[in-house]
Motif scaffolding. Structure first.
Motif, PDB file in Angstrom:
ATOM      1  N   UNK A 146       0.816  -1.216   0.000  1.00 21.63           N
ATOM      2  CA  UNK A 146       0.000   0.000   0.000  1.00 21.63           C
ATOM      3  C   UNK A 146       0.853   1.271   0.000  1.00 21.63           C
ATOM      4  N   UNK A 147       2.165   1.106  -0.088  1.00 22.53           N
ATOM      5  CA  UNK A 147       3.091   2.243  -0.025  1.00 22.53           C
ATOM      6  C   UNK A 147       3.630   2.546  -1.416  1.00 22.53           C
ATOM      7  N   UNK A 148       3.451   3.787  -1.871  1.00 22.93           N
ATOM      8  CA  UNK A 148       3.974   4.227  -3.163  1.00 22.93           C
ATOM      9  C   UNK A 148       5.405   4.730  -3.042  1.00 22.93           C
ATOM     10  N   UNK A 149       5.703   5.384  -1.924  1.00 24.84           N
ATOM     11  CA  UNK A 149       7.070   5.817  -1.610  1.00 24.84           C
ATOM     12  C   UNK A 149       7.121   6.122  -0.128  1.00 24.84           C
ATOM     13  N   UNK A 150       8.332   6.261   0.392  1.00 29.65           N
ATOM     14  CA  UNK A 150       8.527   6.465   1.833  1.00 29.65           C
ATOM     15  C   UNK A 150       9.517   7.600   2.047  1.00 29.65           C
ATOM     16  N   UNK A 151       9.086   8.655   2.754  1.00 29.67           N
ATOM     17  CA  UNK A 151       9.977   9.767   3.107  1.00 29.67           C
ATOM     18  C   UNK A 151      10.141   9.796   4.619  1.00 29.67           C
ATOM     19  N   UNK A 257       9.327   0.142  -3.723  1.00 27.75           N
ATOM     20  CA  UNK A 257       9.152   1.596  -3.690  1.00 27.75           C
ATOM     21  C   UNK A 257      10.459   2.273  -3.276  1.00 27.75           C
ATOM     22  N   UNK A 258      10.566   3.570  -3.578  1.00 22.03           N
ATOM     23  CA  UNK A 258      11.764   4.346  -3.277  1.00 22.03           C
ATOM     24  C   UNK A 258      11.639   5.027  -1.918  1.00 22.03           C
ATOM     25  N   UNK A 259      12.789   5.331  -1.315  1.00 25.29           N
ATOM     26  CA  UNK A 259      12.836   5.928   0.015  1.00 25.29           C
ATOM     27  C   UNK A 259      13.726   7.174  -0.024  1.00 25.29           C
ATOM     28  N   UNK A 285      17.553   1.329  -2.352  1.00 26.39           N
ATOM     29  CA  UNK A 285      16.296   2.031  -2.623  1.00 26.39           C
ATOM     30  C   UNK A 285      16.242   3.409  -1.969  1.00 26.39           C
ATOM     31  N   UNK A 286      17.247   3.745  -1.138  1.00 23.98           N
ATOM     32  CA  UNK A 286      17.206   4.997  -0.379  1.00 23.98           C
ATOM     33  C   UNK A 286      18.130   6.055  -0.951  1.00 23.98           C
ATOM     34  N   UNK A 287      17.696   7.299  -0.824  1.00 21.45           N
ATOM     35  CA  UNK A 287      18.510   8.466  -1.135  1.00 21.45           C
ATOM     36  C   UNK A 287      18.661   9.293   0.143  1.00 21.45           C
ATOM     37  N   UNK A 321      14.532   3.397 -11.463  1.00 25.02           N
ATOM     38  CA  UNK A 321      15.184   2.248 -10.845  1.00 25.02           C
ATOM     39  C   UNK A 321      15.924   2.693  -9.583  1.00 25.02           C
ATOM     40  N   UNK A 322      16.004   1.836  -8.572  1.00 23.38           N
ATOM     41  CA  UNK A 322      16.711   2.191  -7.338  1.00 23.38           C
ATOM     42  C   UNK A 322      18.150   2.645  -7.576  1.00 23.38           C
ATOM     43  N   UNK A 323      18.835   2.033  -8.513  1.00 26.32           N
ATOM     44  CA  UNK A 323      20.236   2.376  -8.754  1.00 26.32           C
ATOM     45  C   UNK A 323      20.384   3.769  -9.365  1.00 26.32           C
ATOM     46  N   UNK A 324      19.351   4.223 -10.079  1.00 26.55           N
ATOM     47  CA  UNK A 324      19.363   5.599 -10.593  1.00 26.55           C
ATOM     48  C   UNK A 324      18.930   6.583  -9.511  1.00 26.55           C
ATOM     49  N   UNK A 325      18.165   6.106  -8.556  1.00 29.92           N
ATOM     50  CA  UNK A 325      17.634   6.973  -7.503  1.00 29.92           C
ATOM     51  C   UNK A 325      18.653   7.212  -6.383  1.00 29.92           C
ATOM     52  N   UNK A 326      19.307   6.188  -5.916  1.00 33.25           N
ATOM     53  CA  UNK A 326      20.163   6.319  -4.740  1.00 33.25           C
ATOM     54  C   UNK A 326      21.392   7.186  -5.008  1.00 33.25           C
TER      55      UNK A 326
END
Length: 397
Positions: A146-151, A257-259, A285-287, A321-326
């Motif tokens: 149910x989570x689209x992203x996490x901040x 999802x991304x964080x 998955x985290x930045x 993708x997580x690798x592009x995000x982090x």
């Protein structure tokens, strides 16, 4: 008035039959549109503390009408954001359980999930601040689908990680916080807790920002009232017993999802070190976004925080993708790194890293004992308050 009755959501897969579900959670919604965002606030704060983010995400701080959750803004705008912010149990207009066993980050995460059910939101971006970020982590591990992203804003771990660095300033603030009984006393200590000194000393017109914020804080606290002892003790207990297991971390990493971990460098409550450790555990998955600010970096650097949240929403919608995000390097676990560094230096004939390691362990022990001292002091103060002097009359002659 908007309330979610936690006990009226029996279909929830996370409901606990043994808990007191006669809990009402007060909430407000803002804006509208297909993008759903749930904001979870931290210790001793109400939903109103999300003001700069509500304004940034929706363009308004005026809540939707009580009888209408549907956005009444311009028609044809398919890119709107629908935000919900709420008071956690124990504060504001939500229920205040008396028993400490009714407070934990997992229990409060179930309140958040019940609110999602109440709103009819199948999925949402989950953003949390401080204790709210701890709760958000539990939500993400509990119902990852149910989570689209996490901040996670100004997040830390439970137990000793909740305690600030040991120095004269933070000890003074902790003492003043425990002694604060009036809105004026609470406002004064909250400013030193929430913001960097540099920010407070800046001028806003002819007055320093400290003086301006002080008046705002006193007015706000006087309007809503001081948090009850039951509510504060319960929420504080939830922070103390909070813990994210390796299994829960694994669930979040594999959920898809991304964080974004957002933190103020000068936060004296939630130390940046522990936020970075959590971000590293959540790699890839985290930045990590560290900004020049204090514990309320969401207010102190609201434009930058809001941009980081927009970036997270956009990246999620683009399915980046997580690798592009982090922005974090791929590393071994903290303990493996530390152990390898110690062994390497010992083999090289150096004991510098070993000394650093022992000093860090000593620091953690001091934090633990400091926590024990604070708890003993607080319980002792309550005990003395409960003891009433008995007046003894002299015998008649």
């Amino acid at each position: 008035m908007r309330f979610c009755d936690v006990g009226s959501q029996p279909s929830s897969p996370v409901a606990d039959a043994h808990l007191n579900n006669d809990i009402k959670i007060f909430y407000r919604t803002y804006g509208g549109g297909p993008t759903k965002v749930l904001l979870i606030i931290g210790l001793a704060s109400t939903h109103e503390a999300w003001g700069p983010q509500i304004k940034g995400l929706t363009g308004t701080t005026v809540p939707n009408d009580d009888d209408d959750d549907v956005w009444t803004g311009e028609e044809g705008n398919d890119g709107g954001i629908h935000v919900c912010a709420f008071d956690n149990r124990g504060v504001g207009q939500s229920s205040v359980p008396v028993d400490k066993s009714q407070y934990s980050t997992r229990i409060m995460a179930k309140d958040a999930v019940a609110l999602l059910d109440h709103l009819g939101w199948k999925k949402a971006h989950i953003f949390g601040h401080s204790m709210g970020a701890m709760i958000a982590c539990k939500v993400a591990a509990m119902v990852p689908d149910r989570v689209l992203s996490l901040a996670l804003l100004n997040v830390t771990g439970g137990g000793f990680q909740c305690f600030p660095k040991l120095d004269r300033k933070t000890l003074s603030i902790a003492y003043r916080f425990l002694k604060a009984k009036t809105p004026e006393q609470r406002a004064a200590v909250d400013l030193d807790t929430h913001y960097s000194q540099e920010y407070l000393e800046e001028y806003v017109g002819t007055d320093k920002r400290r003086a301006v914020l002080y008046q705002q804080y006193v007015k706000g606290i006087s309007t809503t009232g001081m948090q009850s002892n039951h509510g504060f003790d319960g929420q504080l207990n939830a922070c103390w017993i909070h813990k994210m297991t390796e299994t829960e971390i694994g669930v979040i990493k594999s959920a898809g999802f991304l964080v974004s971990v957002i933190h103020g460098r000068h936060d004296i409550i939630a130390q940046l070190y522990y936020a970075k450790r959590l971000a590293e555990k959540l790699h890839p998955v985290a930045r990590m976004v560290d900004l020049h600010g204090g514990h309320l970096v969401s207010h102190e650097r609201s434009d930058e925080v809001n941009q980081a949240l927009f970036d997270l929403i956009k990246a999620s919608e683009m399915k980046m993708s997580p690798h592009d995000w982090t922005n974090l390097p791929k590393t071994e676990s903290w303990w493996k790194e530390k152990r390898l560094l110690i062994i390497t230096n010992i083999q090289a004939g150096s004991n510098v890293s070993f000394k650093c390691f022992m000093l860090e362990k000593l620091h953690l022990c001091l934090l633990y004992f400091f926590g024990i001292i604070v708890l003993v002091f607080e319980h002792g103060r309550k005990l003395l308050r409960s003891l009433k002097p008995v007046r003894v009359r002299g015998s008649p002659s």
